[in-house]
Design a protein around this motif. Structure first.
Motif, PDB file in Angstrom:
ATOM      1  N   ASP A  50      71.373 -46.901 -26.745  1.00 13.57           N
ATOM      2  CA  ASP A  50      71.246 -46.545 -28.156  1.00 13.57           C
ATOM      3  C   ASP A  50      72.556 -45.984 -28.708  1.00 13.57           C
ATOM      4  O   ASP A  50      72.931 -46.259 -29.851  1.00 13.57           O
ATOM      5  N   THR A  51      73.248 -45.202 -27.894  1.00 12.49           N
ATOM      6  CA  THR A  51      74.521 -44.618 -28.318  1.00 12.49           C
ATOM      7  C   THR A  51      75.573 -45.700 -28.543  1.00 12.49           C
ATOM      8  O   THR A  51      76.381 -45.617 -29.476  1.00 12.49           O
ATOM      9  N   ILE A  52      75.557 -46.720 -27.682  1.00 12.00           N
ATOM     10  CA  ILE A  52      76.495 -47.844 -27.855  1.00 12.00           C
ATOM     11  C   ILE A  52      76.248 -48.524 -29.196  1.00 12.00           C
ATOM     12  O   ILE A  52      77.189 -48.833 -29.953  1.00 12.00           O
ATOM     13  N   TYR A  53      74.977 -48.757 -29.518  1.00 17.75           N
ATOM     14  CA  TYR A  53      74.655 -49.363 -30.808  1.00 17.75           C
ATOM     15  C   TYR A  53      75.002 -48.419 -31.961  1.00 17.75           C
ATOM     16  O   TYR A  53      75.397 -48.864 -33.041  1.00 17.75           O
ATOM     17  N   ALA A  54      74.844 -47.110 -31.735  1.00 22.48           N
ATOM     18  CA  ALA A  54      75.210 -46.141 -32.764  1.00 22.48           C
ATOM     19  C   ALA A  54      76.717 -46.164 -33.026  1.00 22.48           C
ATOM     20  O   ALA A  54      77.158 -46.008 -34.165  1.00 22.48           O
ATOM     21  N   ILE A  55      77.502 -46.353 -31.965  1.00 17.10           N
ATOM     22  CA  ILE A  55      78.960 -46.466 -32.113  1.00 17.10           C
ATOM     23  C   ILE A  55      79.306 -47.669 -32.973  1.00 17.10           C
ATOM     24  O   ILE A  55      80.126 -47.589 -33.898  1.00 17.10           O
ATOM     25  N   ILE A  56      78.668 -48.806 -32.674  1.00 17.20           N
ATOM     26  CA  ILE A  56      78.933 -50.023 -33.444  1.00 17.20           C
ATOM     27  C   ILE A  56      78.552 -49.827 -34.902  1.00 17.20           C
ATOM     28  O   ILE A  56      79.296 -50.194 -35.818  1.00 17.20           O
ATOM     29  N   ALA A  57      77.368 -49.202 -35.117  1.00 15.39           N
ATOM     30  CA  ALA A  57      76.908 -48.979 -36.491  1.00 15.39           C
ATOM     31  C   ALA A  57      77.775 -47.950 -37.208  1.00 15.39           C
ATOM     32  O   ALA A  57      78.143 -48.132 -38.373  1.00 15.39           O
ATOM     33  N   GLY A  58      78.113 -46.864 -36.525  1.00 17.64           N
ATOM     34  CA  GLY A  58      78.872 -45.786 -37.146  1.00 17.64           C
ATOM     35  C   GLY A  58      80.299 -46.157 -37.467  1.00 17.64           C
ATOM     36  O   GLY A  58      80.849 -45.732 -38.478  1.00 17.64           O
ATOM     37  N   PHE A  59      80.921 -46.957 -36.588  1.00 19.43           N
ATOM     38  CA  PHE A  59      82.311 -47.344 -36.796  1.00 19.43           C
ATOM     39  C   PHE A  59      82.432 -48.654 -37.564  1.00 19.43           C
ATOM     40  O   PHE A  59      83.533 -49.147 -37.786  1.00 19.43           O
ATOM     41  N   SER A  60      81.272 -49.232 -37.932  1.00 19.78           N
ATOM     42  CA  SER A  60      81.252 -50.481 -38.703  1.00 19.78           C
ATOM     43  C   SER A  60      82.130 -51.549 -38.054  1.00 19.78           C
ATOM     44  O   SER A  60      83.024 -52.117 -38.689  1.00 19.78           O
ATOM     45  N   PHE A 114      70.324 -48.106 -14.872  1.00 25.73           N
ATOM     46  CA  PHE A 114      70.919 -49.355 -15.363  1.00 25.73           C
ATOM     47  C   PHE A 114      69.860 -50.367 -15.797  1.00 25.73           C
ATOM     48  O   PHE A 114      70.121 -51.178 -16.695  1.00 25.73           O
ATOM     49  N   SER A 115      68.684 -50.321 -15.191  1.00 26.52           N
ATOM     50  CA  SER A 115      67.641 -51.271 -15.596  1.00 26.52           C
ATOM     51  C   SER A 115      67.215 -51.014 -17.038  1.00 26.52           C
ATOM     52  O   SER A 115      67.138 -51.949 -17.850  1.00 26.52           O
ATOM     53  N   THR A 116      66.952 -49.746 -17.388  1.00 26.35           N
ATOM     54  CA  THR A 116      66.558 -49.451 -18.765  1.00 26.35           C
ATOM     55  C   THR A 116      67.730 -49.583 -19.733  1.00 26.35           C
ATOM     56  O   THR A 116      67.550 -49.964 -20.885  1.00 26.35           O
ATOM     57  N   MET A 117      68.926 -49.307 -19.262  1.00 25.44           N
ATOM     58  CA  MET A 117      70.103 -49.477 -20.114  1.00 25.44           C
ATOM     59  C   MET A 117      70.260 -50.940 -20.521  1.00 25.44           C
ATOM     60  O   MET A 117      70.459 -51.261 -21.698  1.00 25.44           O
ATOM     61  N   LEU A 118      70.144 -51.841 -19.547  1.00 23.36           N
ATOM     62  CA  LEU A 118      70.297 -53.274 -19.839  1.00 23.36           C
ATOM     63  C   LEU A 118      69.131 -53.796 -20.668  1.00 23.36           C
ATOM     64  O   LEU A 118      69.324 -54.628 -21.558  1.00 23.36           O
ATOM     65  N   LEU A 119      67.917 -53.307 -20.371  1.00 24.47           N
ATOM     66  CA  LEU A 119      66.761 -53.742 -21.148  1.00 24.47           C
ATOM     67  C   LEU A 119      66.881 -53.298 -22.605  1.00 24.47           C
ATOM     68  O   LEU A 119      66.566 -54.056 -23.525  1.00 24.47           O
ATOM     69  N   THR A 120      67.351 -52.080 -22.819  1.00 21.52           N
ATOM     70  CA  THR A 120      67.485 -51.567 -24.185  1.00 21.52           C
ATOM     71  C   THR A 120      68.600 -52.266 -24.943  1.00 21.52           C
ATOM     72  O   THR A 120      68.456 -52.605 -26.124  1.00 21.52           O
ATOM     73  N   ILE A 121      69.703 -52.506 -24.273  1.00 19.15           N
ATOM     74  CA  ILE A 121      70.838 -53.126 -24.960  1.00 19.15           C
ATOM     75  C   ILE A 121      70.592 -54.609 -25.228  1.00 19.15           C
ATOM     76  O   ILE A 121      71.291 -55.224 -26.035  1.00 19.15           O
ATOM     77  N   SER A 122      69.584 -55.180 -24.552  1.00 15.33           N
ATOM     78  CA  SER A 122      69.248 -56.583 -24.809  1.00 15.33           C
ATOM     79  C   SER A 122      68.430 -56.738 -26.082  1.00 15.33           C
ATOM     80  O   SER A 122      68.080 -57.853 -26.467  1.00 15.33           O
TER      81      SER A 122
END
Length: 211
Positions: A50-60, A114-122
């Motif tokens: 979620d934080t990775i996606y927040a970085i993408i969203a926050g930094f546009s 890592f399993s939940t990290m990959l599942l969430t980022i997918s």
């Protein structure tokens, strides 16, 4: 919202994590079967994604957003397929066999993470969820600079992690009351719930895409 960026980020991270989707059900199942630490570490994997996606969203980061928009169908289908397979695996799993395996190997916390990290980022829809949160709450301000944006993202990680800590702590109180028979049915219910949630999410997403 005229608040400290850390608090803003915590509110966004906590709020985005609260809805109990397939990952939430998975963390609950792991907490009841393997303990609070396993469930919390699994939640941390989701929080990092979620934080990775927040970085993408926050930094546009427009080029990443454009890539995700272009491949959102395949990413969504792959993620849904993996989650359904996971749900079937949990549904068919034998808790007695799993507990014996767990005793033989000391821990698999990295696998949990890592399993939940990959599942969430997918699930690329999480990116658009954070874009909506940031826009709706007006927490991203270009004037805050790089340090402010990083502080905001750090708040997202803290907020999301706080939710998983709270959830697994509450669920952990019921762990002592779970025997093999109850765990057998918990696995059945958790596996079936994951499959149903994924199918419903896919149907809603397909209906919206056709409108």
């Amino acid at each position: 919202m005229n608040m400290n960026p850390v608090i803003d980020g915590m509110i966004v991270g906590f709020s985005a994590s609260v809805p109990l989707g397939p990952i939430g059900v998975l963390c609950i199942q792991r907490t009841l079967q393997r303990g609070r630490l396993s469930g919390f570490v699994s939640g941390l994997g989701a929080a990092v994604s979620d934080t990775i996606y927040a970085i993408i969203a926050g930094f546009s980061l427009s080029f990443i957003v454009a890539f995700i928009e272009e491949h959102v169908i395949w990413m969504q289908l792959i993620g849904a397929t993996v989650l359904i397979i996971l749900g079937v695996h949990i549904f068919r799993s034998n808790p007695a066999v799993q507990l014996r395996r767990q005793r033989r190997r000391k821990s698999s916390y990295l696998q949990d993470f890592f399993s939940t990290m990959l599942l969430t980022i997918s699930n690329p829809l999480a990116l658009f969820l954070f874009l909506a949160f940031f826009a709706g709450l007006r927490v991203v301000d270009p004037a805050m600079g790089l340090a402010g944006q990083l502080t905001l993202v750090g708040g997202v990680l803290i907020g999301a992690s706080s939710w998983w800590l709270l959830l697994t702590t509450i669920v952990g109180f019921f762990q002592a009351a779970v025997n093999l028979r109850r765990l057998f049915w918990i696995n059945k219910i958790a596996g079936a719930t994951i499959i149903v949630l994924v199918i419903i999410a896919l149907m809603v997403w397909l209906i919206r895409s056709m409108v």
